[in-house]
Design a protein around this motif. Structure first.
Motif: not given
Lengths: 74, 159
Positions: B103-128
């Motif tokens: 659910i967290i992963t889906l939220g992470h994938l969907i939120l930016p497209y559906v609600f325009g919320i830019e919540f990206s853990l990805e940018e805060r880490t160096n994990i490839p």
């Protein structure tokens, strides 16, 4: 899953009167592991009806003579 | 310690998962973006993941065989009704963890497209390959929870 405390048993006592039958021996005759017999004796695990009947059969007793249900404990 | 084959087998799986995938997780999390470029990070991560998967397969095959060889009878290896109940109960715990992670992963994938919320853990880490790793780590944590719950139930003689 049954609540463990409601079903009492006399398996330890029955083993004693069956010439100190070992837990391993009883487990092999019933078809469960020794750890399951141990858990049953401690009252932490309530066996299925099938296993309960098999245990009673090993000691040639009725199910009620080995297992009892205590309705008072909730 | 008085342990059945199933309990020993669960301990082995828990320790192997913790050590092998724990080491992999640390290697991925501490990757330095200043030293490696993104493509190299992916290459190193995939190489480490391949090694981890191969190692866990080898460890499980060798040590599970050794434990099985040391077991007294077939009943212990097959397991009985209590083993099955413990497995079912612990699978349930693992399933909850896996569901939350998905659910967290889906939220992470969907939120930016559906609600325009830019919540990206990805940018805060160096994990490839962040999203793949999010799912992978969820799976690993779910497995660790499953094995731990199983051991807890075995140790307490309970179901």
């Amino acid at each position: 899953m049954a609540s463990a405390n409601k079903i009492n048993n006399k398996v330890r006592e029955c083993r004693f009167f069956a010439n100190e039958m070992t837990q391993q021996d009883l487990a092999e005759r019933v078809g469960v592991t020794r750890q399951t017999i141990m858990a049953i004796e401690k009252g932490k695990y309530s066996p299925s009806l099938e296993v309960a009947f098999k245990i009673a059969l090993v000691f040639q007793k009725s199910l009620e003579a080995v297992f009892s249900y205590d309705a008072a404990i909730e | 310690m008085n342990m059945s084959f199933k309990e020993k087998s669960t301990w082995l799986s828990l320790v192997a998962t913790l050590l092998i995938f724990g080491d992999y997780a640390i290697s991925v999390v501490i990757m330095d973006a200043n030293v490696l470029n993104p493509d190299e990070m992916i290459e190193v991560a995939m190489h480490n993941l391949g090694s981890a998967v191969l190692l866990i397969i080898i460890v499980e095959i060798i040590f599970q065989s050794l434990i099985a060889a040391g077991s007294r009878n077939k009943m212990e290896i097959d397991g009985d009704e209590r083993d099955r109940l413990i497995t079912l109960s612990s699978n349930n715990s693992g399933y909850w963890v896996l569901s939350i992670g998905v659910i967290i992963t889906l939220g992470h994938l969907i939120l930016p497209y559906v609600f325009g919320i830019e919540f990206s853990l990805e940018e805060r880490t160096n994990i490839p390959m962040f999203k793949m790793h999010l799912l992978l780590f969820t799976f690993i944590v779910a497995e660790i929870v499953r094995f731990s719950h199983q051991i807890y139930l075995y140790r307490n003689d309970a179901v």
